[in-house]
Design a protein around this motif. Structure first.
Motif, short mmCIF file in Angstrom:
data_model
loop_
_atom_site.label_atom_id
_atom_site.label_comp_id
_atom_site.label_asym_id
_atom_site.label_seq_id
_atom_site.Cartn_x
_atom_site.Cartn_y
_atom_site.Cartn_z
N LEU A 4 0.86 -1.19 0.00
CA LEU A 4 0.00 0.00 0.00
C LEU A 4 0.90 1.24 0.00
N ALA A 5 0.70 2.12 -1.00
CA ALA A 5 1.54 3.30 -1.14
C ALA A 5 0.79 4.55 -0.68
N ILE A 6 1.50 5.40 0.05
CA ILE A 6 0.90 6.62 0.58
C ILE A 6 1.81 7.80 0.23
N ALA A 7 1.26 8.80 -0.46
CA ALA A 7 2.01 10.05 -0.71
C ALA A 7 1.58 11.03 0.38
N GLY A 8 2.57 11.70 0.97
CA GLY A 8 2.27 12.55 2.13
C GLY A 8 1.81 13.95 1.79
N SER A 9 1.41 14.21 0.55
CA SER A 9 1.01 15.56 0.16
C SER A 9 -0.46 15.59 -0.21
N LEU A 10 -1.14 16.66 0.15
CA LEU A 10 -2.55 16.83 -0.24
C LEU A 10 -2.68 17.70 -1.50
N ARG A 11 -1.56 18.19 -2.01
CA ARG A 11 -1.59 19.14 -3.11
C ARG A 11 -1.98 18.44 -4.42
N ALA A 12 -2.85 19.10 -5.20
CA ALA A 12 -3.34 18.47 -6.44
C ALA A 12 -2.18 18.16 -7.40
N ASP A 13 -1.22 19.07 -7.51
CA ASP A 13 -0.12 18.86 -8.46
C ASP A 13 1.15 18.36 -7.73
N SER A 14 0.95 17.55 -6.71
CA SER A 14 2.06 17.10 -5.86
C SER A 14 3.10 16.27 -6.61
N ASP A 37 -5.29 7.31 -0.57
CA ASP A 37 -5.25 8.76 -0.77
C ASP A 37 -6.24 9.48 0.16
N GLY A 38 -6.43 8.92 1.35
CA GLY A 38 -7.44 9.49 2.26
C GLY A 38 -6.87 10.34 3.40
N LEU A 39 -5.59 10.76 3.28
CA LEU A 39 -5.00 11.51 4.41
C LEU A 39 -5.84 12.73 4.80
N GLY A 40 -6.40 13.38 3.78
CA GLY A 40 -7.14 14.62 4.02
C GLY A 40 -8.49 14.40 4.69
N LEU A 72 4.53 1.65 1.46
CA LEU A 72 5.52 2.62 0.95
C LEU A 72 4.98 4.01 1.28
N ILE A 73 5.80 4.81 1.95
CA ILE A 73 5.40 6.19 2.27
C ILE A 73 6.41 7.12 1.61
N CYS A 74 5.90 8.12 0.89
CA CYS A 74 6.78 9.10 0.25
C CYS A 74 6.33 10.49 0.72
N THR A 75 7.20 11.16 1.47
CA THR A 75 6.79 12.42 2.10
C THR A 75 7.47 13.64 1.49
N PRO A 76 6.74 14.74 1.41
CA PRO A 76 7.39 16.02 1.11
C PRO A 76 7.94 16.62 2.41
N MET A 82 7.81 16.33 8.18
CA MET A 82 6.76 15.80 7.31
C MET A 82 5.50 16.66 7.51
N PRO A 83 4.60 16.70 6.53
CA PRO A 83 3.37 17.46 6.69
C PRO A 83 2.55 16.92 7.87
N GLY A 84 1.84 17.84 8.54
CA GLY A 84 1.01 17.44 9.67
C GLY A 84 -0.01 16.38 9.30
N SER A 85 -0.50 16.41 8.05
CA SER A 85 -1.52 15.42 7.65
C SER A 85 -0.96 14.00 7.69
N LEU A 86 0.31 13.85 7.32
CA LEU A 86 0.92 12.51 7.36
C LEU A 86 1.22 12.10 8.81
N LYS A 87 1.76 13.03 9.60
CA LYS A 87 2.03 12.72 11.01
C LYS A 87 0.74 12.35 11.73
N ASN A 88 -0.33 13.07 11.38
CA ASN A 88 -1.64 12.80 11.97
C ASN A 88 -2.08 11.35 11.69
#
Ligand SMILES: Cc1cc2nc3c(=O)[nH]c(=O)nc-3n(C[C@H](O)[C@H](O)[C@H](O)COP(=O)(O)O)c2cc1C
Length: 179
Positions: A4-14, A37-40, A72-76, A82-88
Motif C-alpha cells: 500500500l503506497a501513501i504520498a504525504g502531500s494533499l496538493r493536487a499537483d504534488s 489517498d485518504g489523508l485529508g 511505501l510512504i513518500c513524504t514532502p 513531514m506534513p502534519g496530515s501525514l504525522k496525523n
C-alpha cells in the motif's frame, strides 16, 4: 507481496503523488500495489476519539493497512518536517498497531536538491516509534524528483534500479516476518 503506497502531500499537483503513481505503475515481480489517498479525510488525532468505535475514515485506513504486506510512504518536506496530515495519520496507528513489525519503505521526494532529507529523518523516527521495519535499502531521499519523472513514468534508470532494490528488500522483510 501486496504493497500500500501513501504520498504525504494533499496538493493536487504534488510531486510526491506523481512519484508514487509512477512507482505503482512499475512492473515489479511478485508485487501488487495500491494507493491510499485518504489523508485529508482523517480527523485530527485525539486519544478521546480513539476508542472501540473510531471514526470511519480511521477504520478504513487501518483496514487497508492490515490487508497490506508492506507499505511505501513518500513524504514532502514542510518546515523541516513531514506534513502534519501525514504525522496525523501515523498518530492514529499508535494504539492499533497496524505498522508493528510491518515492512515499510520510507522515502522523501522534493523538487529541490536536498530531497526532503529532514522530513525523511523525522518520518523514520516516527516509524521507529511505531515499531515498523524499515529496510536500509528501502529508505532514501529523492532530490530533483521532477527530473526523475517522464510524464507519468519514472524515466531515470538509476532510480528504477534503486526502487527495484527497495522492493526486493521489502519482499525479503515480508518473507522473514512470516517465517
Ligand atoms: C509551507 C511549506 C513549507 C515548506 N518547507 C520546506 C522545507 O522546510 N524544506 C524543503 O526542502 N522544502 C520545503 N517546502 C517545499 C516543498 O517541499 C515543495 O513545495 C514540494 O513540492 C512539496 O511536495 P509536493 O510537491 O509533493 O506537494 C515547503 C513548502 C511549503 C508549501
Amino acid at each position: 507481496v501486496n504493497v500500500l503506497a501513501i504520498a504525504g502531500s494533499l496538493r493536487a499537483d504534488s510531486s510526491n503523488t506523481a512519484f508514487v503513481r509512477a512507482v505503482v505503475a512499475l512492473p515489479f515481480d511478485d508485487t501488487t500495489m495500491g494507493i491510499y489517498d485518504g489523508l485529508g479525510e482523517l480527523p485530527l488525532f485525539s486519544p478521546d476519539l480513539d476508542d472501540e468505535s473510531p471514526p470511519s475514515s480511521v477504520a478504513a485506513l487501518r483496514s487497508r493497512l492490515r490487508e497490506a504486506d508492506a507499505v511505501l510512504i513518500c513524504t514532502p518536506e514542510y518546515a523541516y518536517g513531514m506534513p502534519g496530515s501525514l504525522k496525523n495519520a501515523l498518530d492514529w496507528l499508535v494504539s492499533s498497531g497496524e505498522l508493528y513489525r510491518k515492512p515499510v519503505a520510507a522515502l522523501s521526494a522534493s523538487p529541490s536538491a536536498a530531497g526532503g532529507a529532514r522530513a525523511l529523518a523525522w518520518l523514520r523516527d516516527t516509524l521507529a516509534a511505531l515499531n515498523a521495519t524499515v529496510p536500509p535499502e528501502a529508505s532514501f531521499a529523492i532530490p530533483l524528483v521532477r527530473m526523475k519523472l517522464n510524464r507519468e513514468t519514472i524515466g531515470d534508470g538509476e532510480m528504477i534500479a534503486k526502487l527495484r532494490a527497495a522492493f526486493a528488500a521489502l519482499r525479503r522483510a515480508v518473507d522473514s516476518r512470516h517465517r
